[in-house]
Write a protein that holds these residues in place. Structure first.
Motif, PDB file in Angstrom:
ATOM      1  N   LEU A  84       0.797  -1.223   0.000  1.00 49.32           N
ATOM      2  CA  LEU A  84       0.000   0.000   0.000  1.00 49.32           C
ATOM      3  C   LEU A  84       0.834   1.280   0.000  1.00 49.32           C
ATOM      4  CD1 LEU A  84      -2.863  -0.971   2.476  1.00 49.32           C
ATOM      5  CD2 LEU A  84      -2.771  -1.211  -0.008  1.00 49.32           C
ATOM      6  N   TRP A  85       2.074   1.203   0.459  1.00 47.02           N
ATOM      7  CA  TRP A  85       2.901   2.396   0.530  1.00 47.02           C
ATOM      8  C   TRP A  85       4.055   2.338  -0.472  1.00 47.02           C
ATOM      9  CZ3 TRP A  85       4.007   5.138   5.793  1.00 47.02           C
ATOM     10  CH2 TRP A  85       4.679   6.337   5.565  1.00 47.02           C
ATOM     11  N   GLY A  86       4.800   1.230  -0.449  1.00 51.30           N
ATOM     12  CA  GLY A  86       5.973   1.135  -1.305  1.00 51.30           C
ATOM     13  C   GLY A  86       5.669   1.014  -2.783  1.00 51.30           C
ATOM     14  N   ALA A  87       4.775   0.092  -3.131  1.00 49.69           N
ATOM     15  CA  ALA A  87       4.507  -0.179  -4.548  1.00 49.69           C
ATOM     16  C   ALA A  87       3.990   1.027  -5.326  1.00 49.69           C
ATOM     17  CB  ALA A  87       3.534  -1.363  -4.661  1.00 49.69           C
ATOM     18  N   PRO A  88       3.097   1.862  -4.786  1.00 51.37           N
ATOM     19  CA  PRO A  88       2.589   3.002  -5.576  1.00 51.37           C
ATOM     20  C   PRO A  88       3.518   4.218  -5.600  1.00 51.37           C
ATOM     21  CG  PRO A  88       1.007   2.267  -3.895  1.00 51.37           C
ATOM     22  CD  PRO A  88       2.333   1.700  -3.542  1.00 51.37           C
TER      23      PRO A  88
END
Length: 294
Positions: A84-88
């Motif tokens: 939810l934080w790293g990938a986007p």
């Protein structure tokens, strides 16, 4: 730049804080009740000399399912953070077609990626450490009875959860930098993170195991983590119905286990591996953002 980073990540930071607060709200009342029950049991043992051998069952006898639930939540948090934080982090600029605007202003690509990486990995380390500390506090009475170095809680205590969370964040960011689309980055993170964790647990940790032959009536030492055992030897032992009979026929138990004394060495080496992987992924992210064209 710091204020800009806060504006970019404030939603993720707030959601992460809410998740940790929810976990705390779930386990703090239970932890207080367990601590009170433990202190009463210890007091009863010291004053009346009764029930001293059953403190563990008295305090934790009805918490096995809840313990598994909390342990699963703590273990899942790094993956959720990476997804939810790293990938986007990187893909959202490309999907919104704002990458040229973001990286052609006063903030260069190099500064943008270094600052975002630094803050994201720092937050991951803090959140991972907070959850590990929370779980350790919650199992405080259990640790007081049996010792804090228990491999059954290896993934949620000590420094390993910090390394897992940092790795998950770095993996999500690197996947986003590679594909520059949110969905593929999430998919890669969702597949690779559990795969690396499973491979590490199945093939790396056993390298620290001890193998020995003991009596057929014995097992692994206290606080150790059994990786397997097999009854071997003994003439005509196959006809026996009890372990005592098997031992009487000369059979022995061939056991493989992780001794409690190797808890911290394994934690240190495994954490080092995940932090090294996170560093390598961060270097790749830096290269991808600063040198690859859209």
């Amino acid at each position: 730049m710091t204020f800009l980073i806060w504006r970019l990540h404030r939603v993720h930071a707030i959601v992460s804080a809410v998740v940790i607060a929810a976990v705390a709200a779930l386990i703090v009342p239970s932890g207080i009740a367990i601590a009170n029950s433990y202190h009463h049991a210890v007091l009863n043992c010291s004053v009346n000399h009764a029930g001293c051998g059953g403190i563990a069952s008295t305090v934790f006898g009805h918490n096995s399912d809840f313990t598994s639930l909390v342990q699963d939540l703590v273990m899942a948090f790094p993956l959720v953070l990476g997804i939810l934080w790293g990938a986007p982090l990187v893909p959202r600029e490309f999907e919104a077609n704002t990458e040229d605007f973001v990286w052609t202003q006063a903030v260069t690509r190099r500064r943008w990626v270094l600052t975002n990486l630094l803050w994201a990995l720092l937050v991951a380390a803090v959140w991972g450490g907070a959850l590990a500390a929370l779980f350790t506090w919650w199992r405080g009475p259990d640790n007081a009875l049996d010792g804090p170095v228990r491999f059954i809680y290896f993934d949620v205590q000590g420094v390993a959860p910090i390394a897992y969370t940092v790795f998950a964040m770095a993996l999500g960011i690197a996947a986003g930098a590679l594909f520059r689309r949110v969905v593929p980055a999430i998919t890669i993170t969702l597949v690779v993170f559990p795969a690396v964790r499973i491979v590490t647990a199945l093939y790396f940790r056993p390298l620290f195991a001890v193998t020995k032959n003991v009596s057929a009536l014995a097992g692994a030492p206290p606080l150790s983590y059994s990786l397997g055992q097999d009854i071997l030897g003994g003439s005509n032992a196959a006809a026996c119905q009890t372990l005592r009979c098997v031992a009487a026929h000369g059979a022995y138990n061939h056991i493989t286990y992780l001794p409690a004394s190797r808890f911290w060495p394994v934690q240190g080496v495994e954490s080092g591996i995940f932090l090294a992987l996170a560093l390598a992924l961060s270097v790749f992210t830096y290269w991808s953002v600063t040198t690859r064209e859209a």
